[in-house]
Design an enzyme around this catalytic site. Structure first.
Site, PDB file in Angstrom:
ATOM      1  N   PRO A 142      64.948-102.099  32.164  1.00 21.06           N
ATOM      2  CA  PRO A 142      64.269-102.262  30.874  1.00 21.06           C
ATOM      3  C   PRO A 142      63.716-100.904  30.445  1.00 21.06           C
ATOM      4  O   PRO A 142      63.076-100.220  31.253  1.00 21.06           O
ATOM      5  CB  PRO A 142      63.117-103.229  31.196  1.00 21.06           C
ATOM      6  CG  PRO A 142      62.824-103.025  32.649  1.00 21.06           C
ATOM      7  CD  PRO A 142      64.136-102.618  33.287  1.00 21.06           C
ATOM      8  N   GLN A 179      61.411-109.100  29.480  1.00 24.62           N
ATOM      9  CA  GLN A 179      60.190-108.626  30.141  1.00 24.62           C
ATOM     10  C   GLN A 179      58.980-108.771  29.217  1.00 24.62           C
ATOM     11  O   GLN A 179      59.046-108.385  28.055  1.00 24.62           O
ATOM     12  CB  GLN A 179      60.337-107.157  30.547  1.00 24.62           C
ATOM     13  CG  GLN A 179      59.150-106.673  31.372  1.00 24.62           C
ATOM     14  CD  GLN A 179      59.240-105.193  31.712  1.00 24.62           C
ATOM     15  OE1 GLN A 179      59.034-104.351  30.849  1.00 24.62           O
ATOM     16  NE2 GLN A 179      59.532-104.879  32.959  1.00 24.62           N
ATOM     17  N   CYS A 192      54.054-100.376  33.744  1.00 29.71           N
ATOM     18  CA  CYS A 192      53.967 -99.425  32.631  1.00 29.71           C
ATOM     19  C   CYS A 192      52.739 -98.517  32.805  1.00 29.71           C
ATOM     20  O   CYS A 192      51.609 -98.991  32.934  1.00 29.71           O
ATOM     21  CB  CYS A 192      53.893-100.159  31.297  1.00 29.71           C
ATOM     22  SG  CYS A 192      53.844 -99.000  29.922  1.00 29.71           S
ATOM     23  N   GLY A 201      68.395 -96.741  35.002  1.00 27.27           N
ATOM     24  CA  GLY A 201      67.747 -96.562  33.707  1.00 27.27           C
ATOM     25  C   GLY A 201      68.276 -95.345  32.986  1.00 27.27           C
ATOM     26  O   GLY A 201      69.295 -95.402  32.281  1.00 27.27           O
ATOM     27  N   ARG A 202      67.625 -94.196  33.204  1.00 23.02           N
ATOM     28  CA  ARG A 202      67.968 -92.996  32.435  1.00 23.02           C
ATOM     29  C   ARG A 202      69.424 -92.594  32.613  1.00 23.02           C
ATOM     30  O   ARG A 202      70.040 -92.046  31.696  1.00 23.02           O
ATOM     31  CB  ARG A 202      67.024 -91.858  32.837  1.00 23.02           C
ATOM     32  CG  ARG A 202      65.604 -92.074  32.319  1.00 23.02           C
ATOM     33  CD  ARG A 202      64.608 -91.174  32.990  1.00 23.02           C
ATOM     34  NE  ARG A 202      64.499 -91.466  34.425  1.00 23.02           N
ATOM     35  CZ  ARG A 202      63.805 -90.741  35.289  1.00 23.02           C
ATOM     36  NH1 ARG A 202      63.172 -89.672  34.874  1.00 23.02           N
ATOM     37  NH2 ARG A 202      63.760 -91.079  36.560  1.00 23.02           N
TER      38      ARG A 202
END
Ligand SMILES: Cc1cc2nc3c(=O)[nH]c(=O)nc-3n(C[C@H](O)[C@H](O)[C@H](O)COP(=O)(O)O)c2cc1C
Length: 401
Positions: free
Chosen positions: A57, A111, A141, A265-266
């Site tokens: 996410p 999420q 986060c 992710g990245r």
């Protein structure tokens, strides 16, 4: 409603290897002979995940186009970016827009983040009504805007509230509940190892660990020796997130940690081909035509999802991600970023790579248009408010009484 399955989550779970045991080497890095079949399916509760790669996410990135593309390139599970439970509670139109779910996205986790167990439970019901197969809770986060409200990574410092949230959410929905967390707030923290088992006892069917501290943000390296420790402590599948960008790295993280899956992710930003390389070991670099075609599809789909105005700004970073990596000359990338409308971008890409037209045509014929049908219709009474019908279509969101 009954709690999400807990023990069942283990089926096909952590550590399914075709080689020897784990082989951590110096510094916790291993490049041993242990091979995990990334094409093997596994389970989160009653949800079968077809591969051992999960698409991360990412706020400002994980739009529907990104998730659908991720599924096409081998992600077994995709996830929405974090959705504010307060935004859902107040029927914020933009927040509701995050609940669009396409038929070809499943299995999909949506999420949510927040700090109030009751509001989180209600938000969980909404995301399940929207089509989520799994409700993911964000305890990772690190961004101040989120942590100052008592949500995100802050909850790692407040295990009783974190458990109350997981318990409330797991009691509210019939689908599995997962939690994504960091190692803790401060550098060197091992909070995840204390909180993780408690979250499982509260109802989490899987845990994802990004083993950096909140303070670290994205600096330093993900310390997957912590992921290995977490795997030993819990009897649910663990997903390892952080710094996985290649098949070699995925294999080494899986072997070191015994996790069920890696999250990427990245490494997937503007680069779905990395997912193919990780899952299938296909190292082939895309041609310019393929890159242009995927980008054109991404642009068109994102414009349908966000509208031209929002998509125009949102897409700029994707131009750099797709066209960089030596795929197109730098001046071309700069020219694309300067263009005013997405139509101009598409026209320019077709001009630069005429062969893309045939690929786009093929892909668009294959993919169902997300605006063809309403993807979410909820009839419910929420948080004491009168009955509402909420409709979210592929191309617009509406909330009406
Ligand atoms: C731009 C960006 C946005 C992110 N947004 C979220 C988010 O909404 N929810 C979340 O749990 N993690 C979020 N993350 C963290 C990622 O899911 C992932 O754990 C982290 O980037 C490490 O994995 P990577 O090295 O493969 O990128 C975000 C990361 C980035 C770079």
């Amino acid at each position: 409603m009954k709690k999400a399955r807990r023990k069942g989550a283990v089926a096909g779970g952590n550590g399914s290897y075709t080689g020897e045991g784990r082989q951590p080497g110096p510094g916790g890095t291993i490049f041993g002979s242990v091979q995990v079949d990334l094409r093997e399916s596994w389970w989160i509760g009653g949800v079968e995940i077809p591969t051992r790669l999960v698409l991360a996410p990412m706020a400002g990135v994980s739009v529907q186009a990104f998730r659908r593309q991720g599924r096409r390139y081998g992600a077994g599970l995709v996830c929405s970016e974090m959705v504010s439970c307060a935004g859902l509670e107040h029927r914020n139109e933009r927040t509701l827009g995050y609940l669009r779910v396409g038929r070809d996205e499943h299995p999909l986790a949506i999420q949510i983040f927040g700090s109030d167990p009751g509001v989180m439970a209600e938000a969980a019901r909404m995301v399940v009504a929207a089509g989520a197969d799994i409700v993911d809770i964000n305890f990772g986060c690190p961004v101040r805007k989120v942590t100052k409200t008592g949500a995100g990574a802050t909850l790692l410092d407040d295990p009783s509230r974190a458990c109350a949230i997981v318990d409330a959410v797991a009691s509210a929905v019939d689908v599995p509940v997962s939690v994504k967390m960091r190692r803790g707030l401060e550098d060197g923290s091992r909070a995840c190892l204390i909180v993780g088992p408690q979250l499982v006892a509260a109802g989490a069917a899987t845990l994802t660990l990004h083993p950096r501290s909140a303070r670290q943000m994205y600096t330093g390296v993900a310390d997957h020796s912590l992921t290995a420790e977490l795997v030993e402590l819990v009897d649910v599948p663990v997903i390892a997130s952080g710094d996985v960008t290649s098949r070699a790295r995925a294999q080494s993280v899986l072997a070191l940690t015994g996790a069920s899956a890696v999250m990427v992710g990245r490494g997937a930003q503007g680069n779905p081909w990395a997912l193919r390389e990780i899952v299938d070991g296909d190292p082939e670099e895309p041609s310019r035509e393929e890159v242009a075609a995927e980008l054109i599809l991404f642009v068109r789909e994102t414009v349908r999802e966000l509208g031209e105005h929002r998509a125009g700004g949102f897409l700029k970073k994707f131009y750099g991600w797709y066209l960089g990596r030596g795929r197109f000359p730098k001046p071309f990338k700069q020219e694309i970023v300067q263009l005013e409308t997405t139509d101009e971008v598409v026209t320019r890409l077709f001009a630069a790579a005429p062969g893309a037209a045939e690929i786009v045509e093929r892909l668009e014929a294959y993919l169902a248009s997300p605006s063809d049908e309403p993807v979410m219709v909820i009839h419910m009474t929420c948080m004491g408010k009168p009955d509402r019908i909420i409709e979210v279509r592929g191309d617009n969101a509406a909330d009406r009484r």
